[in-house]
Design an enzyme around this catalytic site. Structure first.
Site, short mmCIF file in Angstrom:
data_model
loop_
_atom_site.label_atom_id
_atom_site.label_comp_id
_atom_site.label_asym_id
_atom_site.label_seq_id
_atom_site.Cartn_x
_atom_site.Cartn_y
_atom_site.Cartn_z
N TYR A 60 0.61 -0.81 0.08
CA TYR A 60 0.28 -0.60 -0.02
C TYR A 60 0.23 0.95 0.23
O TYR A 60 0.56 1.98 -0.70
CB TYR A 60 -0.40 0.16 1.50
CG TYR A 60 -1.90 -1.57 0.98
CD1 TYR A 60 -2.06 -1.80 0.26
CD2 TYR A 60 -1.95 -1.63 2.90
CE1 TYR A 60 -2.80 -2.78 0.57
CE2 TYR A 60 -3.09 -2.79 2.69
CZ TYR A 60 -3.22 -3.12 1.47
OH TYR A 60 -4.35 -4.33 1.24
N LYS A 99 -17.07 2.61 4.09
CA LYS A 99 -17.55 2.87 5.19
C LYS A 99 -17.74 1.49 6.10
O LYS A 99 -17.42 -0.10 5.74
CB LYS A 99 -19.79 2.99 5.33
CG LYS A 99 -20.05 2.15 3.78
CD LYS A 99 -19.92 0.51 4.43
CE LYS A 99 -20.63 -0.17 5.04
NZ LYS A 99 -20.66 -1.79 5.34
N1 NAP Z 1 -20.74 -0.28 0.51
C1 NAP Z 1 -20.47 -1.27 0.42
O1 NAP Z 1 -21.60 -1.92 -0.83
C2 NAP Z 1 -19.78 -2.50 0.61
C3 NAP Z 1 -19.80 -3.13 0.51
C4 NAP Z 1 -19.43 -4.17 0.58
C5 NAP Z 1 -18.18 -3.85 1.91
N2 NAP Z 1 -17.87 -2.41 1.77
C6 NAP Z 1 -16.42 -2.64 2.67
O2 NAP Z 1 -15.83 -2.25 1.96
C7 NAP Z 1 -14.46 -2.89 3.39
C8 NAP Z 1 -13.82 -3.96 2.05
O3 NAP Z 1 -14.58 -5.21 2.55
P1 NAP Z 1 -14.49 -6.61 1.74
O4 NAP Z 1 -16.29 -7.44 1.72
O5 NAP Z 1 -14.78 -5.87 0.26
O6 NAP Z 1 -13.47 -7.32 2.18
P2 NAP Z 1 -12.79 -8.16 1.15
O7 NAP Z 1 -13.25 -8.42 -0.14
O8 NAP Z 1 -11.85 -8.88 2.80
O9 NAP Z 1 -11.29 -7.60 1.17
C9 NAP Z 1 -10.59 -6.82 2.26
C10 NAP Z 1 -9.20 -6.64 1.60
O10 NAP Z 1 -8.41 -5.83 2.45
C11 NAP Z 1 -6.84 -6.43 2.34
N3 NAP Z 1 -6.68 -6.41 3.85
C12 NAP Z 1 -5.92 -6.04 3.92
N4 NAP Z 1 -5.38 -6.05 5.00
C13 NAP Z 1 -6.07 -7.73 5.77
C14 NAP Z 1 -6.44 -8.12 6.17
N5 NAP Z 1 -5.45 -8.70 8.19
N6 NAP Z 1 -6.86 -9.20 6.50
C15 NAP Z 1 -8.34 -9.26 5.46
N7 NAP Z 1 -8.37 -8.90 4.48
C16 NAP Z 1 -6.59 -7.91 4.89
C17 NAP Z 1 -7.03 -7.92 1.69
O11 NAP Z 1 -6.47 -7.11 0.00
P3 NAP Z 1 -4.64 -7.15 -0.38
O12 NAP Z 1 -4.99 -8.28 0.33
O13 NAP Z 1 -4.97 -7.23 -1.52
O14 NAP Z 1 -4.23 -6.48 0.33
C18 NAP Z 1 -8.49 -7.68 1.44
O15 NAP Z 1 -8.25 -8.27 -0.05
C19 NAP Z 1 -14.78 -3.08 4.12
O16 NAP Z 1 -14.84 -1.78 4.88
C20 NAP Z 1 -16.87 -3.34 3.86
O17 NAP Z 1 -17.32 -2.44 5.63
C21 NAP Z 1 -18.85 -1.24 1.28
#
Ligand code: NAP
Length: 326
Positions: A60, A99
């Site tokens: 990052y 969020k």
């Molecule tokens: N507005 C909306 O419609 C919406 C919908 C869903 C989620 N969200 C928000 O978006 C965020 C992400 O949600 P998501 O469902 O997309 O999550 P996700 O697929 O699990 O992605 C999270 C990303 O964070 C990175 N990361 C960094 N440190 C991490 C750790 N210790 N453990 C796991 N991942 C880590 C990873 O990327 P790398 O491995 O590539 O570094 C991972 O791909 C949350 O805050 C959620 O509330 C918003």
């Protein structure tokens, strides 16, 4: 008039939700996704190739040093939102942070102080707020169509699959109130203002986070809100505003794919349908316009701080088993 150059976006992480912003950017002339970063360089590269993104970064930090990136989209686990917003702002990037930005009002203030110091835009990514359906709801309620607002009911639940998910990890800021309940809190506050007192009840799951959360919020002038959020329930979405003379129900308030409001007054029932509009695109374009100085960001400091204060008060109430005054 010369066309404004698109804002050059970088993604901090390869999160699943990125795809919505990617799709929005593809349709928009205001935004271009030029870089992606991951903790894992191979994952970043594979993601860039798959999605046609020009540059990948193996950390990052490296993306924040990329001079060809104007703005970052932060879709990291919740516990990392403020830390990486601060780092991005210090690196001179504008920030659209997923969020909830935080449940700490102090941290929300700190993040907006940093944005002000840096002269950069920071916005919490509540895409539902950008939907014309939400604007219509506010217009109708403020216009007195349902009389005087008395009650808000907001619901968001879904069946979480698998055991490895950032939403289940207490250290990553998981929990149903943080995840989907945050929308319900956002809606209650949008319609009724800032709460005076809240009462929360939660069920904690095996991993140590709230998997089910309900709350009652009391607002000035005797307006109440009931919210519920769950991660092991069937898919449910809904928002209802009830006034002295009628009610408005939105069946799809959060993802806002099918835009319709149901208005009921006495014996009369009316369906108010709006043409489809992608809330992620509207959010991204509002952010781009704010960056180029052509619009105000729809959501700023006051909203993020009020949101954080309410989330924290609800958790305090549920943890301590008593109502919390704000
Ligand atoms: N507005 C909306 O419609 C919406 C919908 C869903 C989620 N969200 C928000 O978006 C965020 C992400 O949600 P998501 O469902 O997309 O999550 P996700 O697929 O699990 O992605 C999270 C990303 O964070 C990175 N990361 C960094 N440190 C991490 C750790 N210790 N453990 C796991 N991942 C880590 C990873 O990327 P790398 O491995 O590539 O570094 C991972 O791909 C949350 O805050 C959620 O509330 C918003």
């Amino acid at each position: 008039m010369s066309p404004v150059a698109p804002v050059r976006w970088g993604f901090l992480s390869t999160a699943r939700i990125n795809r919505r912003i990617l799709a929005a950017a593809e349709k928009s002339e205001l935004a271009e996704v030029v870089a992606v970063a991951s903790r894992d360089p191979d994952r970043a590269e594979a993601y860039a190739v798959e999605h046609g993104i020009a540059r990948s970064h193996g950390s990052y930090e490296a993306l924040l040093e990329d001079p060809g990136v104007d703005a970052v989209y932060i879709a990291l686990p919740n516990s990392l939102h403020v830390e990486w917003s601060l780092r991005a702002l210090a690196a001179g990037k504008h920030v659209l942070c997923e969020k909830p930005l935080t449940r700490s009002p102090e941290e929300a203030e700190e993040a907006f102080d940093a944005a002000e110091r840096a002269g950069r835009v920071l916005m919490e990514a509540f895409m539902w707020r950008h939907s014309p359906q939400t604007a219509k709801l506010v217009q109708l309620v403020e216009g007195g169509v349902i009389g005087e607002l008395q009650l808000v009911r907001a619901t968001f639940s879904f069946p979480l699959e698998g055991r490895r998910n950032i939403r289940l990890d207490p250290a990553l800021g998981g929990g149903s109130l943080m995840d989907v309940g945050a929308y319900c809190v956002s809606a209650a506050r949008l319609l009724a203002g800032e709460p005076e007192r809240v009462y929360g009840e939660q069920v904690i799951g095996d991993s140590g986070v709230d998997v089910l959360f309900t709350g009652v919020l009391r607002f000035p002038r005797g307006v109440l809100a009931e919210i519920d959020a769950g991660m092991y329930l069937p898919r449910r979405d809904g928002l209802e505003a009830v006034g002295t003379e009628g009610s408005l129900v939105i069946p799809d308030p959060w993802l806002a794919q099918r835009l319709v409001l149901h208005l009921r007054r006495g014996e009369s029932r009316e369906e108010i349908a709006l043409p489809p509009a992608d809330p992620y695109r509207l959010e991204l374009e509002n952010m781009c316009a704010a960056i180029s100085g052509e619009a105000e960001p729809l959501l700023g400091r006051d909203d993020a701080v009020g949101q954080a204060r309410t989330l924290q008060a609800l958790y305090d109430s549920a943890d301590e088993g008593r109502p919390v005054e704000l």
